[in-house]
Design an enzyme around this catalytic site. Sequence first.
Site, PDB file in Angstrom:
ATOM      1  N   ARG A 197      21.900  31.231  86.350  1.00 18.42           N
ATOM      2  CA  ARG A 197      22.509  30.392  85.315  1.00 18.42           C
ATOM      3  C   ARG A 197      22.642  28.993  85.916  1.00 18.42           C
ATOM      4  O   ARG A 197      23.689  28.541  86.295  1.00 18.42           O
ATOM      5  CB  ARG A 197      23.885  30.927  84.894  1.00 18.42           C
ATOM      6  CG  ARG A 197      23.830  32.263  84.194  1.00 18.42           C
ATOM      7  CD  ARG A 197      23.615  32.214  82.692  1.00 18.42           C
ATOM      8  NE  ARG A 197      22.255  32.061  82.240  1.00 18.42           N
ATOM      9  CZ  ARG A 197      21.826  32.421  81.017  1.00 18.42           C
ATOM     10  NH1 ARG A 197      22.638  32.978  80.158  1.00 18.42           N
ATOM     11  NH2 ARG A 197      20.587  32.217  80.647  1.00 18.42           N
ATOM     12  N   TYR A 226      19.496  51.936  52.410  1.00 23.65           N
ATOM     13  CA  TYR A 226      19.047  50.540  52.477  1.00 23.65           C
ATOM     14  C   TYR A 226      20.137  49.636  51.907  1.00 23.65           C
ATOM     15  O   TYR A 226      20.461  48.595  52.466  1.00 23.65           O
ATOM     16  CB  TYR A 226      17.755  50.386  51.669  1.00 23.65           C
ATOM     17  CG  TYR A 226      17.139  49.016  51.819  1.00 23.65           C
ATOM     18  CD1 TYR A 226      16.206  48.768  52.828  1.00 23.65           C
ATOM     19  CD2 TYR A 226      17.469  47.973  50.956  1.00 23.65           C
ATOM     20  CE1 TYR A 226      15.645  47.516  52.985  1.00 23.65           C
ATOM     21  CE2 TYR A 226      16.912  46.722  51.106  1.00 23.65           C
ATOM     22  CZ  TYR A 226      15.992  46.494  52.117  1.00 23.65           C
ATOM     23  OH  TYR A 226      15.439  45.250  52.270  1.00 23.65           O
TER      24      TYR A 226
HETATM   25  N1  F0G Z   1      26.866  33.561  72.233  1.00 20.04           N
HETATM   26  C1  F0G Z   1      27.259  33.901  73.472  1.00 20.04           C
HETATM   27  C2  F0G Z   1      28.519  33.340  74.026  1.00 20.04           C
HETATM   28  C3  F0G Z   1      26.464  34.774  74.234  1.00 20.04           C
HETATM   29  O1  F0G Z   1      26.857  35.097  75.463  1.00 20.04           O
HETATM   30  C4  F0G Z   1      25.274  35.295  73.676  1.00 20.04           C
HETATM   31  C5  F0G Z   1      24.401  36.162  74.447  1.00 20.04           C
HETATM   32  C6  F0G Z   1      24.916  34.919  72.381  1.00 20.04           C
HETATM   33  C7  F0G Z   1      25.747  34.055  71.684  1.00 20.04           C
HETATM   34  C8  F0G Z   1      23.677  35.447  71.727  1.00 20.04           C
HETATM   35  O2  F0G Z   1      23.857  36.767  71.379  1.00 20.04           O
HETATM   36  O3  F0G Z   1      22.176  38.037  72.743  1.00 20.04           O
HETATM   37  O4  F0G Z   1      23.230  39.044  70.714  1.00 20.04           O
HETATM   38  O5  F0G Z   1      21.573  37.242  70.490  1.00 20.04           O
HETATM   39  N2  F0G Z   1      24.440  36.272  75.693  1.00 20.04           N
HETATM   40  C9  F0G Z   1      23.611  37.139  76.493  1.00 20.04           C
HETATM   41  C10 F0G Z   1      23.987  37.023  77.950  1.00 20.04           C
HETATM   42  C11 F0G Z   1      22.156  36.929  76.278  1.00 20.04           C
HETATM   43  O6  F0G Z   1      23.370  37.732  78.750  1.00 20.04           O
HETATM   44  O7  F0G Z   1      24.902  36.278  78.313  1.00 20.04           O
HETATM   45  P1  F0G Z   1      22.643  37.829  71.338  1.00 20.04           P
END
Ligand code: F0G
Length: 482
Positions: free
Chosen positions: A389, A80
Amino acid sequence: MPKVNYFSGETFPLEMHKVRIIQKLTLLPIEERLRAVEDSGYNTFLLQNQDVFLDMLTDSGVNAMSDRQQAAMLLADDAYAGSATFTRLHAKLTEIFGTKYFLPTHQGRAAEHILCRAFVTEGSIVPCNYHFTTWKAHVTAVGGSVVELLMPAGLEVTSTNPFKGNFDCQALTELVESVGAEKIPYVRMEAGTNLIGGQPFSLANLREVSQTCKKYGIKLILDASLLADNLHFIKNREPEYAQASIAQIALEMAQLCDITYFSARKLGFGRGGGIITNDEEIYKELRSFVPMYEGFLTYGGMSVREMEAITVGLDETLDEDMIDQGPQFISHIVKTLDEAGIPVITPPGGLGAHIDALRFLDHIPQNQYPAAALNSAYFIASGVRGMERGTMSEQREPDGTEPMADMELVRLAVPRRVFTLSQVNYAIDRLMWLYANRRIIGGLKWVEEPEVLRFFYGRLAPITPWQHELVAKFRADFDDSL
Ligand code: F0G
């Protein structure tokens, strides 16, 4: 990846790894693919993976692990507090990025949550090169607003600009001069800018943003989730860095920023996330959020096995053969589609190939979600799962009005080291068939529209029954083929 001259005169990517563990796939007949799309409310997030042939939804958490990563997972130290696994990951981050402090989180958005809870308040304005869905949701949840200061070239779908993710520093200076630096808690730079097609920024641009932030005493935060692709593009597209190593570029990038955060579901071929900084004050300010929302400071909600995999995966991110594979596959898809006249974002970015649904389906108005319609039609035609998107991925304003997205894209993500070239060529071929039959495809409407992050679990339906005509045309063209 090495440059190979093929006798045939063709050029295509050459994988610098071999497959040693496989997962069997099924390709359902088109009638069953239609049934799956109907069951999932025309939202590919709601498909069952067993109904999917090639999962190109995302590169998040689905990149293939190496033998070295799998081996490291066996050495994980379960504890932990004070796990040796944490110490190894922390040391690797320090070695690569030159940062002293590391706050682990269970994934990227958890880091965003902490950075927004700590720094953003009611009325804050947070500039970025371009927003990402989860980050924007966290900024607005605490009363802040997002301002996109992307260079205008970033929104040109077809372009030869090598760095469409570049930030407009002049616009930042004007914003700070007009609203005052105290309203701006930080500036966020996103590597491999996701929502505009995985487009990179240049290191020269990051340096300029960093100088502007320093001048006004504003923190600069780097979202490094898609850093691997951005590193590849700096080395391959920014002449000043052609001779630099990937490790040198990564170090220089992190040193220009006050804080770097990442989703290790993308960076490091694992599953997790975190925040790194060299600033003790920032570290102490953010620290209390980790045990409150994530887990103790030495795991932050991550499994120790995944942390070991990330440590090795980060090393592999510095290996050009490893990080070139994704961008080279994407470049192959984009070039082939572009030559066939199919509207696609150029130049090729990282993360995946991005199809321009606004031009592909120029007969469907934006309020009938052309990107969502194309995404569903593509799954019906191919069994390949992409991601919408576009406007469906936006959220409504507090007064209920619906902003139209800057771009309507279908993203075909290329998880790293997962697909073979023949699978990718199948995905290209089915898209070509769909383009030839694009007039059959019609728009979609909401059946169930959630208020927050509606694209994740909202449900839609066709406005006219175009889906049946699409299946009939496929059967006429392909007879008994899948
Ligand atoms: N920042 C970017 C540029 C991302 O592409 C993502 C996630 C996140 C932050 C968040 O990270 O999923 O670990 O919580 N992108 C995924 C995608 C969801 O499919 O483009 P996460």
